[in-house]
Design an enzyme around this catalytic site. Structure first.
Site, PDB file in Angstrom:
ATOM      1  N   GLU A  37       0.845  -1.204   0.073  1.00 32.72           N
ATOM      2  CA  GLU A  37      -0.022   0.088   0.079  1.00 32.72           C
ATOM      3  C   GLU A  37       0.940   1.218   0.044  1.00 32.72           C
ATOM      4  O   GLU A  37       1.457   1.564   1.026  1.00 32.72           O
ATOM      5  CB  GLU A  37      -1.007  -0.021   1.195  1.00 32.72           C
ATOM      6  CG  GLU A  37      -1.756   1.049   1.382  1.00 32.72           C
ATOM      7  CD  GLU A  37      -2.541   1.245   2.740  1.00 32.72           C
ATOM      8  OE1 GLU A  37      -2.916   0.308   3.211  1.00 32.72           O
ATOM      9  OE2 GLU A  37      -2.733   2.475   3.307  1.00 32.72           O
ATOM     10  N   ARG A  41       0.689  10.436   0.481  1.00 31.77           N
ATOM     11  CA  ARG A  41       1.173  11.485   1.526  1.00 31.77           C
ATOM     12  C   ARG A  41       2.278  12.188   0.948  1.00 31.77           C
ATOM     13  O   ARG A  41       2.634  13.228   1.670  1.00 31.77           O
ATOM     14  CB  ARG A  41       1.417  10.592   2.854  1.00 31.77           C
ATOM     15  CG  ARG A  41       0.283   9.956   3.404  1.00 31.77           C
ATOM     16  CD  ARG A  41       0.551   9.530   4.992  1.00 31.77           C
ATOM     17  NE  ARG A  41      -0.568   8.429   4.945  1.00 31.77           N
ATOM     18  CZ  ARG A  41      -0.500   7.802   6.328  1.00 31.77           C
ATOM     19  NH1 ARG A  41       0.495   7.881   7.105  1.00 31.77           N
ATOM     20  NH2 ARG A  41      -1.381   6.827   6.458  1.00 31.77           N
ATOM     21  N   THR A  65      -4.365   5.935   1.934  1.00 26.89           N
ATOM     22  CA  THR A  65      -4.722   7.664   2.314  1.00 26.89           C
ATOM     23  C   THR A  65      -5.594   8.074   1.289  1.00 26.89           C
ATOM     24  O   THR A  65      -5.464   9.236   0.980  1.00 26.89           O
ATOM     25  CB  THR A  65      -3.592   8.340   2.541  1.00 26.89           C
ATOM     26  OG1 THR A  65      -2.424   7.656   3.212  1.00 26.89           O
ATOM     27  CG2 THR A  65      -3.813   9.767   3.451  1.00 26.89           C
ATOM     28  N   LYS A 125     -10.912  -1.467   6.822  1.00 25.64           N
ATOM     29  CA  LYS A 125      -9.897  -1.183   7.454  1.00 25.64           C
ATOM     30  C   LYS A 125     -10.007  -0.813   8.974  1.00 25.64           C
ATOM     31  O   LYS A 125     -11.144  -0.052   9.310  1.00 25.64           O
ATOM     32  CB  LYS A 125      -8.849  -0.146   6.862  1.00 25.64           C
ATOM     33  CG  LYS A 125      -7.860   0.342   7.766  1.00 25.64           C
ATOM     34  CD  LYS A 125      -6.997   1.479   6.679  1.00 25.64           C
ATOM     35  CE  LYS A 125      -6.157   2.481   7.537  1.00 25.64           C
ATOM     36  NZ  LYS A 125      -4.655   2.943   6.994  1.00 25.64           N
TER      37      LYS A 125
HETATM   38  C1  3PG Z   1      -1.475   4.127   8.218  1.00 26.42           C
HETATM   39  O1  3PG Z   1      -1.278   4.791   7.512  1.00 26.42           O
HETATM   40  O2  3PG Z   1      -2.773   3.135   7.977  1.00 26.42           O
HETATM   41  C2  3PG Z   1      -1.065   4.024   9.532  1.00 26.42           C
HETATM   42  O3  3PG Z   1      -0.955   5.238   9.897  1.00 26.42           O
HETATM   43  C3  3PG Z   1       0.215   3.089   9.525  1.00 26.42           C
HETATM   44  O4  3PG Z   1       0.517   3.276  11.063  1.00 26.42           O
HETATM   45  P1  3PG Z   1       1.941   2.795  11.614  1.00 26.42           P
HETATM   46  O5  3PG Z   1       2.871   3.848  11.162  1.00 26.42           O
HETATM   47  O6  3PG Z   1       1.659   2.817  12.954  1.00 26.42           O
HETATM   48  O7  3PG Z   1       2.208   1.516  11.273  1.00 26.42           O
END
Ligand code: 3PG
Length: 204
Positions: A37, A41, A65, A125
């Site tokens: 994924e 961002r 995102t 999710k």
């Molecule tokens: C995401 O973007 O799905 C989460 O922010 C990932 O979270 P993590 O950095 O705690 O793994």
């Protein structure tokens, strides 16, 4: 395709330099994690998705995102094979359903899960997993809403992933721990492959 059942762990990746996209994806695939994924961002995210789609055929490349109908269109056009969102607003879900691409909308409460289940979505999710209540919360959701399965993401690491994966309503977990920024910056793809293989071994 059932996104939740392809791999135990989905690496959530933030790509700052598009030149790292292909070697990074190759390292994750070599380590045994083909589902990747790439989050929207950074400015080069769509380009990164396109390059991985074109050059790493063994990767199942998706976009994370995803927050708007415009994001949905851009990601599908770039080559994303699945979409992930931190939430599930009605307009976004409409666009995701229209896209014909598999997707995980995000939910963090019983009401959010129920609203998305009403729309026929049974794979979501769970975000942000740790702050929203973690393993205990998911366990509690399985009682009244057993038909919905989750990919929890947010605050999960190699050490805590097994507790999540042991739950009947969890198909896989997501996280950024597989692609540390310093490993990406220094081109340490061997380290990323090792982190991937440790995670891939969580469910064999
Ligand atoms: C995401 O973007 O799905 C989460 O922010 C990932 O979270 P993590 O950095 O705690 O793994």
């Amino acid at each position: 395709m059932t996104i939740l059942d392809l791999a135990p762990v989905v690496p959530v990746v933030v790509i700052d330099d598009v030149e790292t996209a292909v070697p990074l994806a190759r390292a994750l695939v070599a380590g045994g994690l083909p589902v990747i994924e790439v989050t929207l961002r950074t400015p080069c995210a769509l380009d990164a998705i396109g390059r991985i789609a074109a050059e790493v055929p063994d990767a199942v490349i998706g976009a994370g995102t995803v927050r708007s109908p415009a994001d949905v269109r851009a990601c599908v056009e770039a080559g994303a094979r699945f979409l992930v969102s931190p939430g599930g607003t009605p307009g976004l879900v409409d666009a995701m359903l229209d896209s014909g691409v598999p997707f995980l909308a995000g939910a963090a409460t019983a009401s959010e899960v129920m609203a998305l289940a009403e729309r026929g979505l049974t794979e979501l999710k769970f975000f942000p997993a740790g702050p929203a209540g973690g393993v205990a919360y998911l366990k509690a959701l399985a009682g009244p809403i057993p038909e919905v399965r989750f990919c929890p993401t947010g605050g999960i690491r190699l050490e805590t992933a097994p507790e999540y994966l042991a739950l009947p309503n969890v198909g896989c977990v997501g996280g950024t721990w597989l692609t540390p920024a310093d490993a990406l910056a220094s081109g340490d793809y061997a380290r990323i492959e090792k982190l991937a293989s440790e995670a891939a071994a969580l469910r064999s």
